[in-house]
Design a protein around this motif. Structure first.
Motif, PDB file in Angstrom:
ATOM      1  N   ARG A 140       0.813  -1.205   0.000  1.00 20.38           N
ATOM      2  CA  ARG A 140       0.000   0.000   0.000  1.00 20.38           C
ATOM      3  C   ARG A 140       0.857   1.269   0.000  1.00 20.38           C
ATOM      4  NH1 ARG A 140      -4.860  -0.390   0.074  1.00 20.38           N
ATOM      5  NH2 ARG A 140      -5.090   1.772   0.748  1.00 20.38           N
ATOM      6  N   TYR A 141       2.115   1.141  -0.391  1.00 17.23           N
ATOM      7  CA  TYR A 141       3.054   2.267  -0.368  1.00 17.23           C
ATOM      8  C   TYR A 141       3.270   2.737  -1.809  1.00 17.23           C
ATOM      9  CZ  TYR A 141       7.321   4.823   0.965  1.00 17.23           C
ATOM     10  OH  TYR A 141       8.268   5.783   1.185  1.00 17.23           O
ATOM     11  N   ALA A 142       2.618   3.857  -2.153  1.00 21.39           N
ATOM     12  CA  ALA A 142       2.616   4.317  -3.541  1.00 21.39           C
ATOM     13  C   ALA A 142       4.016   4.436  -4.155  1.00 21.39           C
ATOM     14  CB  ALA A 142       1.868   5.651  -3.642  1.00 21.39           C
ATOM     15  N   PRO A 143       5.008   5.004  -3.441  1.00 27.37           N
ATOM     16  CA  PRO A 143       6.326   5.156  -4.070  1.00 27.37           C
ATOM     17  C   PRO A 143       6.937   3.828  -4.532  1.00 27.37           C
ATOM     18  CG  PRO A 143       6.204   6.503  -2.080  1.00 27.37           C
ATOM     19  CD  PRO A 143       4.961   5.660  -2.114  1.00 27.37           C
ATOM     20  N   ALA A 144       6.593   2.725  -3.866  1.00 30.08           N
ATOM     21  CA  ALA A 144       7.135   1.429  -4.273  1.00 30.08           C
ATOM     22  C   ALA A 144       6.624   1.069  -5.672  1.00 30.08           C
ATOM     23  CB  ALA A 144       6.740   0.355  -3.264  1.00 30.08           C
ATOM     24  N   HIS A 145       5.307   1.274  -5.885  1.00 30.83           N
ATOM     25  CA  HIS A 145       4.723   0.951  -7.194  1.00 30.83           C
ATOM     26  C   HIS A 145       5.199   1.907  -8.265  1.00 30.83           C
ATOM     27  CE1 HIS A 145       2.218  -2.114  -5.379  1.00 30.83           C
ATOM     28  NE2 HIS A 145       2.072  -1.270  -4.365  1.00 30.83           N
ATOM     29  N   SER A 146       5.339   3.167  -7.872  1.00 29.26           N
ATOM     30  CA  SER A 146       5.808   4.171  -8.809  1.00 29.26           C
ATOM     31  C   SER A 146       7.255   3.872  -9.243  1.00 29.26           C
ATOM     32  CB  SER A 146       5.684   5.537  -8.129  1.00 29.26           C
ATOM     33  OG  SER A 146       6.221   6.519  -8.922  1.00 29.26           O
ATOM     34  N   ALA A 147       8.097   3.482  -8.292  1.00 30.36           N
ATOM     35  CA  ALA A 147       9.494   3.156  -8.611  1.00 30.36           C
ATOM     36  C   ALA A 147       9.551   1.926  -9.531  1.00 30.36           C
ATOM     37  CB  ALA A 147      10.281   2.885  -7.331  1.00 30.36           C
ATOM     38  N   HIS A 148       8.723   0.937  -9.220  1.00 31.48           N
ATOM     39  CA  HIS A 148       8.674  -0.270 -10.042  1.00 31.48           C
ATOM     40  C   HIS A 148       8.232   0.084 -11.467  1.00 31.48           C
ATOM     41  CE1 HIS A 148       6.572  -4.009 -11.493  1.00 31.48           C
ATOM     42  NE2 HIS A 148       7.797  -4.446 -11.271  1.00 31.48           N
ATOM     43  N   ARG A 208       8.981  -2.476 -20.590  1.00 32.27           N
ATOM     44  CA  ARG A 208       7.927  -3.410 -20.165  1.00 32.27           C
ATOM     45  C   ARG A 208       6.684  -2.584 -19.862  1.00 32.27           C
ATOM     46  NH1 ARG A 208      11.532  -6.796 -15.894  1.00 32.27           N
ATOM     47  NH2 ARG A 208       9.493  -7.117 -14.927  1.00 32.27           N
ATOM     48  N   TYR A 209       6.075  -2.058 -20.943  1.00 38.03           N
ATOM     49  CA  TYR A 209       5.049  -1.021 -20.792  1.00 38.03           C
ATOM     50  C   TYR A 209       3.805  -1.486 -20.059  1.00 38.03           C
ATOM     51  CZ  TYR A 209       8.096   1.496 -23.937  1.00 38.03           C
ATOM     52  OH  TYR A 209       9.177   2.098 -24.474  1.00 38.03           O
ATOM     53  N   GLU A 210       3.383  -2.722 -20.325  1.00 46.71           N
ATOM     54  CA  GLU A 210       2.151  -3.182 -19.691  1.00 46.71           C
ATOM     55  C   GLU A 210       2.313  -3.249 -18.165  1.00 46.71           C
ATOM     56  OE1 GLU A 210      -1.444  -3.441 -19.170  1.00 46.71           O
ATOM     57  OE2 GLU A 210      -0.653  -2.929 -21.168  1.00 46.71           O
ATOM     58  N   GLN A 211       3.460  -3.745 -17.731  1.00 44.77           N
ATOM     59  CA  GLN A 211       3.733  -3.798 -16.289  1.00 44.77           C
ATOM     60  C   GLN A 211       3.844  -2.392 -15.723  1.00 44.77           C
ATOM     61  OE1 GLN A 211       7.189  -6.466 -16.488  1.00 44.77           O
ATOM     62  NE2 GLN A 211       6.324  -7.435 -14.651  1.00 44.77           N
ATOM     63  N   ALA A 212       4.474  -1.507 -16.489  1.00 45.17           N
ATOM     64  CA  ALA A 212       4.647  -0.122 -16.040  1.00 45.17           C
ATOM     65  C   ALA A 212       3.279   0.510 -15.818  1.00 45.17           C
ATOM     66  CB  ALA A 212       5.437   0.670 -17.078  1.00 45.17           C
ATOM     67  N   ARG A 213       2.377   0.296 -16.800  1.00 45.42           N
ATOM     68  CA  ARG A 213       1.023   0.850 -16.698  1.00 45.42           C
ATOM     69  C   ARG A 213       0.327   0.352 -15.436  1.00 45.42           C
ATOM     70  NH1 ARG A 213       0.230  -0.439 -22.043  1.00 45.42           N
ATOM     71  NH2 ARG A 213       0.830   1.466 -23.105  1.00 45.42           N
ATOM     72  N   ARG A 214       0.402  -0.959 -15.223  1.00 44.61           N
ATOM     73  CA  ARG A 214      -0.261  -1.534 -14.056  1.00 44.61           C
ATOM     74  C   ARG A 214       0.262  -0.910 -12.756  1.00 44.61           C
ATOM     75  NH1 ARG A 214      -0.246  -6.747 -16.230  1.00 44.61           N
ATOM     76  NH2 ARG A 214       1.634  -7.294 -15.079  1.00 44.61           N
ATOM     77  N   SER A 215       1.576  -0.750 -12.688  1.00 43.19           N
ATOM     78  CA  SER A 215       2.151  -0.240 -11.447  1.00 43.19           C
ATOM     79  C   SER A 215       1.864   1.250 -11.254  1.00 43.19           C
ATOM     80  CB  SER A 215       3.659  -0.487 -11.404  1.00 43.19           C
ATOM     81  OG  SER A 215       3.897  -1.845 -11.126  1.00 43.19           O
ATOM     82  N   TYR A 216       1.883   2.027 -12.351  1.00 44.64           N
ATOM     83  CA  TYR A 216       1.517   3.444 -12.218  1.00 44.64           C
ATOM     84  C   TYR A 216       0.071   3.564 -11.728  1.00 44.64           C
ATOM     85  CZ  TYR A 216       5.676   5.482 -14.442  1.00 44.64           C
ATOM     86  OH  TYR A 216       6.940   5.887 -14.719  1.00 44.64           O
ATOM     87  N   ARG A 217      -0.798   2.689 -12.290  1.00 47.35           N
ATOM     88  CA  ARG A 217      -2.208   2.743 -11.877  1.00 47.35           C
ATOM     89  C   ARG A 217      -2.362   2.402 -10.403  1.00 47.35           C
ATOM     90  NH1 ARG A 217      -3.715  -0.283 -16.695  1.00 47.35           N
ATOM     91  NH2 ARG A 217      -3.945   1.254 -18.357  1.00 47.35           N
ATOM     92  N   ARG A 218      -1.607   1.399  -9.980  1.00 53.01           N
ATOM     93  CA  ARG A 218      -1.663   1.006  -8.573  1.00 53.01           C
ATOM     94  C   ARG A 218      -1.182   2.172  -7.688  1.00 53.01           C
ATOM     95  NH1 ARG A 218      -3.906  -0.886  -4.617  1.00 53.01           N
ATOM     96  NH2 ARG A 218      -2.741  -1.972  -3.017  1.00 53.01           N
ATOM     97  N   ALA A 219      -0.107   2.835  -8.116  1.00 60.61           N
ATOM     98  CA  ALA A 219       0.421   3.975  -7.344  1.00 60.61           C
ATOM     99  C   ALA A 219      -0.628   5.078  -7.278  1.00 60.61           C
ATOM    100  CB  ALA A 219       1.708   4.488  -7.978  1.00 60.61           C
ATOM    101  N   LEU A 220      -1.306   5.283  -8.397  1.00 63.30           N
ATOM    102  CA  LEU A 220      -2.331   6.324  -8.475  1.00 63.30           C
ATOM    103  C   LEU A 220      -3.475   6.047  -7.493  1.00 63.30           C
ATOM    104  CD1 LEU A 220      -2.822   8.903 -10.146  1.00 63.30           C
ATOM    105  CD2 LEU A 220      -3.988   7.495 -11.850  1.00 63.30           C
ATOM    106  N   GLU A 221      -3.845   4.768  -7.397  1.00 63.47           N
ATOM    107  CA  GLU A 221      -4.916   4.401  -6.454  1.00 63.47           C
ATOM    108  C   GLU A 221      -4.533   4.753  -5.012  1.00 63.47           C
ATOM    109  OE1 GLU A 221      -5.702   0.189  -6.706  1.00 63.47           O
ATOM    110  OE2 GLU A 221      -5.925   0.322  -8.883  1.00 63.47           O
ATOM    111  N   LEU A 222      -3.244   4.707  -4.753  1.00 64.85           N
ATOM    112  CA  LEU A 222      -2.785   4.864  -3.371  1.00 64.85           C
ATOM    113  C   LEU A 222      -2.389   6.303  -3.035  1.00 64.85           C
ATOM    114  CD1 LEU A 222      -0.528   1.688  -3.207  1.00 64.85           C
ATOM    115  CD2 LEU A 222      -2.735   1.991  -2.095  1.00 64.85           C
ATOM    116  N   THR A 223      -2.485   7.214  -4.008  1.00 63.66           N
ATOM    117  CA  THR A 223      -2.013   8.577  -3.804  1.00 63.66           C
ATOM    118  C   THR A 223      -3.177   9.541  -3.720  1.00 63.66           C
ATOM    119  OG1 THR A 223      -0.102   8.029  -5.131  1.00 63.66           O
ATOM    120  CG2 THR A 223      -0.465  10.354  -4.726  1.00 63.66           C
ATOM    121  N   SER A 224      -3.179  10.369  -2.658  1.00 58.93           N
ATOM    122  CA  SER A 224      -4.252  11.352  -2.576  1.00 58.93           C
ATOM    123  C   SER A 224      -3.692  12.765  -2.729  1.00 58.93           C
ATOM    124  CB  SER A 224      -4.996  11.221  -1.248  1.00 58.93           C
ATOM    125  OG  SER A 224      -4.083  11.305  -0.183  1.00 58.93           O
ATOM    126  N   GLN A 225      -2.395  12.860  -2.994  1.00 53.47           N
ATOM    127  CA  GLN A 225      -1.762  14.172  -3.099  1.00 53.47           C
ATOM    128  C   GLN A 225      -1.848  14.637  -4.556  1.00 53.47           C
ATOM    129  OE1 GLN A 225       1.111  15.881  -4.085  1.00 53.47           O
ATOM    130  NE2 GLN A 225       0.480  17.540  -2.713  1.00 53.47           N
TER     131      GLN A 225
END
Lengths: 412, 119
Positions: A358-366, A375-392
């Motif tokens: 649940r730590y957005a920077p981890a997904h964003s870094a990945h 590896r665009y598809e994985q990148a997309r998934r991880s950015y989306r996950r980071a976005l879900e976890l960010t309220s800033q």
């Protein structure tokens, strides 16, 4: 400036110091808060006629003090025990002996961070009483409801009163044991100011400034390597503040920042503190993080950064203060030293960790490393996950921008 | 201000302790008590008989019931207490830290409520 604007300016700059002094003088946080508000109300009424006094803070402290005594005397009709308190306070006020060299706010920080209070209450109370955040702001920052935060603060204040937690800076021999909680809270306050966890603005400069000021006071009081380290760390982070966002208020990552906009004076001060710590050869988590920040500060670009040294310091930090976040940062440094593939290999197992899921920077870094590896598809998934976890808001815009770039690739 | 320091430790630990070590700990207890009397901070102190001597009393719907054993089955049991006079929590914590059982068990420090019968 008219008198009202002047009262408001004094409120902004002095209200916390007035409050801290009133708490010392009155010995009760609630009573002091009420007294401070009465004092400002009196200022609003009187200053437009009489002009702002030469020493507004002393005026407000004195007004607040006598307002509190008056209030206690009024209430003494219903509760006789208050009469004696009022008399004692009045006598002390008459004697006027409150020349204190130490900062009352430092006293207040140590009280708010007393180890007899639960950790989450320490933070909430410090932000409320020392930094003047509203319960709503604190709730927003820590993803809790305002009523839960209010409860936490009320309970903590009740414990301070009922268990008689003293309002003082602990004596020197007790400081080391008491300092950890204080350093932790000061750093949380700084971080809330440096990268606000929610809201529209990326940073709240006043909070960071307050944390740095507290850090300087702590260094004066106890020049322990960790105290120096925390101050150095905050100064070095602060030096990058203006470079962290572009003209539109969007986030600029460390590697893309215009380093000519970094504040040289803050860097010099932070770096010399780090040098001092290295000479003393005693390190803790803050001094090690400050050392890493100093390596960044000394490099003319991301490419020129001594990543080898940064990884080496992370290795030490991981032994001194192991945590999944430190492992994540170390992996990111290794990616910079050895390339994104090495970084991904280290980060992927870390993402399984509960604390990082649940730590957005981890997904964003990945995501970022995947993007660099195409590896665009994985990148997309991880950015989306980071976005879900960010309220800033600024962080969200950054992540959304990255996602758009992935959908319509514009190469860097 | 009065604080009670509730001393919790494992009885078994004391039962199993070699005699010379046990005597040393008791010596520390006596020395602490003497020091607190000396400094005027001692209000009262008592050590309790072992938990197997405990009886738990409840009155429910006007009926008194008793059961054996300690109130709570935990690893550490209430073994005694000091009632001390201290100027604030920090002073009370310092005194609690001098209680020998703080090293093997734990000491709960609680402020005593000021309950006066209204005049």
């Amino acid at each position: 400036m008219d008198a009202q604007a002047q009262v408001e300016a004094v409120y902004r700059h002095e209200s916390r110091r007035v409050l801290a002094t009133l708490i010392r003088l009155l010995g009760d946080i609630d009573l002091a808060e009420e007294a401070m508000h009465d004092a400002f109300r009196a200022a609003m009424e009187q200053w437009p006629q009489t002009g702002v006094p030469d020493q507004p803070r002393a005026w407000l402290v004195s007004a607040g003090r006598f307002k509190a005594i008056d209030g206690l005397r009024r209430r003494a009709r219903f509760d006789a025990s208050l009469a004696q308190i009022a008399d004692t306070l009045y006598q002390q006020a008459e004697e006027g002996a409150d020349e204190e060299l130490e900062d009352d706010r430092l006293r207040l920080v140590f009280t708010c961070c007393h180890p007899a209070l639960p950790a989450d209450a320490q933070v909430a109370l410090t932000l409320r009483e020392v930094c003047d955040l509203t319960t709503e702001e604190i709730a927003g920052a820590f993803l809790a409801t305002p009523s839960a935060i209010a409860q936490r603060i009320v309970r903590a204040k009740a414990k301070i009163r009922q268990a008689r937690i003293p309002y003082r800076v602990p004596p020197r021999e007790e400081l080391p044991g008491r300092l950890d909680a204080v350093l932790h809270v000061v750093y949380l306050v700084f971080n809330e100011g440096y990268s606000a966890s929610s809201g529209d603005s990326l940073t709240r400069k006043d909070l960071s400034g307050e944390a740095i000021r507290l850090g300087r006071l702590l260094v004066e009081l106890l020049p322990d390597p960790e105290t120096l380290g925390l101050l150095a760390l905050m100064l070095l982070h602060e030096s990058r503040r203006t470079a962290r966002t572009d003209a539109e208020g969007n986030l600029v990552l460390l590697e893309k920042q215009d380093r000519s906009r970094w504040d040289r004076a803050l860097i010099d001060e932070g770096t010399s503190l780090v040098q001092h710590i290295w000479n003393a050869r005693r390190f803790g988590p803050y001094s090690l993080q400050a050392s890493i920040a100093a390596v960044h500060a000394g490099a003319s670009s991301a490419r020129e950064t001594d990543w080898q040294q940064i990884v080496a310091i992370y290795d030490v930090l991981l032994r001194a203060d192991p945590s999944p976040v430190v492992e994540l940062n170390r992996a990111a440094a290794i990616a910079m030293r050895d390339g994104p593939a090495e970084g991904v290999a280290l980060i992927e197992p870390l993402l399984q960790h509960d604390a990082l899921q649940r730590y957005a920077p981890a997904h964003s870094a990945h995501a970022d490393l995947c993007r660099r590896l195409a590896r665009y598809e994985q990148a997309r998934r991880s950015y989306r996950r980071a976005l879900e976890l960010t309220s800033q808001a600024a962080q969200r815009r950054f992540l959304e921008q990255r996602l758009r770039e992935l959908d319509s690739p514009v190469r860097e | 201000m009065k604080y009670v320091c509730l001393i919790y430790d494992e009885e078994k630990l004391f039962d199993d302790m070699p005699k010379d070590q046990f005597d040393a700990v008791m010596g520390e207890y006596f020395a602490l008590s003497d020091a607190l009397v000396e400094s005027g901070q001692m209000v009262a102190a008592e050590a309790l008989q072992p938990v197997n001597t405990a009886t738990v009393v409840r009155v429910r719907n006007g009926r008194l019931s008793t059961t054996d054993g300690p109130y709570a089955e935990t690893k550490e049991q209430l073994g005694g207490f000091y009632l001390i006079e201290a100027k604030d929590l920090d002073e009370a914590i310092r005194i609690a830290g001098r209680i020998p059982s703080a090293r093997f068990g734990s000491v709960e420090v609680r402020p005593v409520m000021d309950c006066q019968r209204p005049d």
